[in-house]
Design a protein around this motif. Sequence first.
Motif, PDB file in Angstrom:
ATOM      1  N   HIS A 168      31.466 -21.337  21.777  1.00 44.92           N
ATOM      2  CA  HIS A 168      31.293 -20.570  20.531  1.00 44.92           C
ATOM      3  C   HIS A 168      30.580 -21.377  19.467  1.00 44.92           C
TER       4      HIS A 168
ATOM      5  N   GLU B 126      40.780 -13.682   7.474  1.00 38.23           N
ATOM      6  CA  GLU B 126      40.803 -13.417   8.917  1.00 38.23           C
ATOM      7  C   GLU B 126      42.117 -13.791   9.588  1.00 38.23           C
TER       8      GLU B 126
ATOM      9  N   ASP C  14      43.077 -16.446  25.123  1.00 43.62           N
ATOM     10  CA  ASP C  14      42.774 -15.215  24.376  1.00 43.62           C
ATOM     11  C   ASP C  14      42.919 -15.430  22.868  1.00 43.62           C
TER      12      ASP C  14
ATOM     13  N   GLU D  53      39.728 -17.257  21.829  1.00 39.60           N
ATOM     14  CA  GLU D  53      38.615 -16.286  21.828  1.00 39.60           C
ATOM     15  C   GLU D  53      38.673 -15.408  20.581  1.00 39.60           C
ATOM     16  N   GLU D  54      39.843 -14.853  20.321  1.00 46.82           N
ATOM     17  CA  GLU D  54      40.002 -13.953  19.175  1.00 46.82           C
ATOM     18  C   GLU D  54      39.730 -14.701  17.858  1.00 46.82           C
ATOM     19  N   SER D  55      40.203 -15.939  17.788  1.00 49.63           N
ATOM     20  CA  SER D  55      39.975 -16.736  16.573  1.00 49.63           C
ATOM     21  C   SER D  55      38.490 -16.966  16.355  1.00 49.63           C
ATOM     22  N   MET D  56      37.780 -17.206  17.438  1.00 55.78           N
ATOM     23  CA  MET D  56      36.347 -17.480  17.316  1.00 55.78           C
ATOM     24  C   MET D  56      35.578 -16.213  16.915  1.00 55.78           C
ATOM     25  N   ILE D  57      36.022 -15.072  17.429  1.00 53.73           N
ATOM     26  CA  ILE D  57      35.399 -13.801  17.016  1.00 53.73           C
ATOM     27  C   ILE D  57      35.602 -13.608  15.503  1.00 53.73           C
ATOM     28  N   ARG D  58      36.806 -13.920  15.056  1.00 57.64           N
ATOM     29  CA  ARG D  58      37.104 -13.767  13.620  1.00 57.64           C
ATOM     30  C   ARG D  58      36.302 -14.762  12.785  1.00 57.64           C
TER      31      ARG D  58
ATOM     32  N   GLU E 198      33.384 -16.008  13.543  1.00 57.95           N
ATOM     33  CA  GLU E 198      31.988 -15.523  13.518  1.00 57.95           C
ATOM     34  C   GLU E 198      31.833 -14.400  12.490  1.00 57.95           C
ATOM     35  N   ARG E 199      32.801 -13.487  12.494  1.00 58.35           N
ATOM     36  CA  ARG E 199      32.765 -12.370  11.553  1.00 58.35           C
ATOM     37  C   ARG E 199      32.835 -12.879  10.105  1.00 58.35           C
TER      38      ARG E 199
END
Length: 400
Positions: A311, A353, A381, A384-389, A391-392
């Motif tokens: 990420h 976030e 997971d 992954e979710e933390s990285m999506i947040r 990025e957002r």
Amino acid sequence: MIRANRKAIQIEYAIRDVVVAAQELERRGEKVLKLNIGDPCQYGFQPPKEATDGVVEALRRGLNGYAPSQGIPEVLEAVERYERWRGSEVPKENLLITAGVTEAIQFTYFSLLGEGDEILLPDPTYPPYITYAKMLGAKPVLYRCREEEGWSPSEEDIRRKITPRTRAIALINPNNPTGALYDERTVKLIGDIAAEHSLPVISDEIYCEITFTGVPAPSTAALLKDVPVIVYNGMSKIFLAPGWRIGYLGLSDPEGVMVEIWDGIMRQARARLSPSSIAQWGFMRALEGDRGYLRDFLRKLKARRDIYVKHFSEMEEFDLSVPEGAFYIFPKIGRRSPWKDDREFVLSLLREEKVLTVHGSGFSPEGGAWHFRAVTLPPEDVIEESMIRLERFMRRHENE
Ligand SMILES: Cc1ncc(COP(=O)(O)O)c(C=O)c1O
């Protein structure tokens, strides 16, 4: 108002301080993804069975009294064997069981550092190394570690910062918060500088078997034969039970120059009676046991680290020096606007976030500034979710 000692009320501990803000959110019913704390048990890991059985055995045998101040003899012998396995000869007479590495740091500092004395520490460093020095009126002096070279220490900077008040050079291998792993050459280099100035080396090896290179971090005492080495290790990381509060301090003193320092340490040990007897027994069984469980632990940690690496390589706002040990990542925040500093960045990420990390300046105002630390312990997971947040979060503030 009854006033407190100024030194006491100035104490800060970044890793736990940010938790207060997270708890506030949780009280309001928010779910926070926690990437902040270096405690494997918070993420589902547990100590090996031998260790737990050892504590039960100690309870059944009625080991409920005070233990000898230096440590239970059988436990000291197990640590001596462990150090020998690491390659170093630290006789059991030179070992002390402590309430974690934290107590070992306190004892060492109190014996070594007087008002105005200096101690050389890696920049960034594990915060209590700074805090306890300040509590004693001593000066923590941080030597530069070059992020662009895997956070390896700068020889030039160490040399430049040695003064007549310098009392020791410390290293943490692998390091918290950077995950940097020092190879033999680097450890020897620090040893050479220490030898030139007749300084002891303090070597925190609490993460020594947590590496992704297939081999543990080198034992400093095994490599340095002409300077005194104080080694720290314990139950908290490799053996996955930080709550037991068991660690040890070992002294390798080839030329016998540390007699008084050791005496100062042992006097403190006697004054605090002893660490937990039952936890010591569990530690002994852990040391004697098979460390096969570490293979699974390391495999998981590496996979989790790699998710972060992937990420961060895709987000141009960050630079990440890939950690080779411990369970942390310490990325650099390349785009600073709109935040005032790394603490504000971390608190905004938390508020917006619900992802909790630790600001880098909590590990050192200089080398840690505009960084943050996250742990590689959570399940994939969650990472992954933390990285999506994350990025957002970065996209949201892109044009500010
Ligand atoms: C480098 C380092 N040393 C020591 C400690 C604390 O060790 P203990 O739990 O044995 O007091 C930690 C905990 O995170 C650490 O990162």
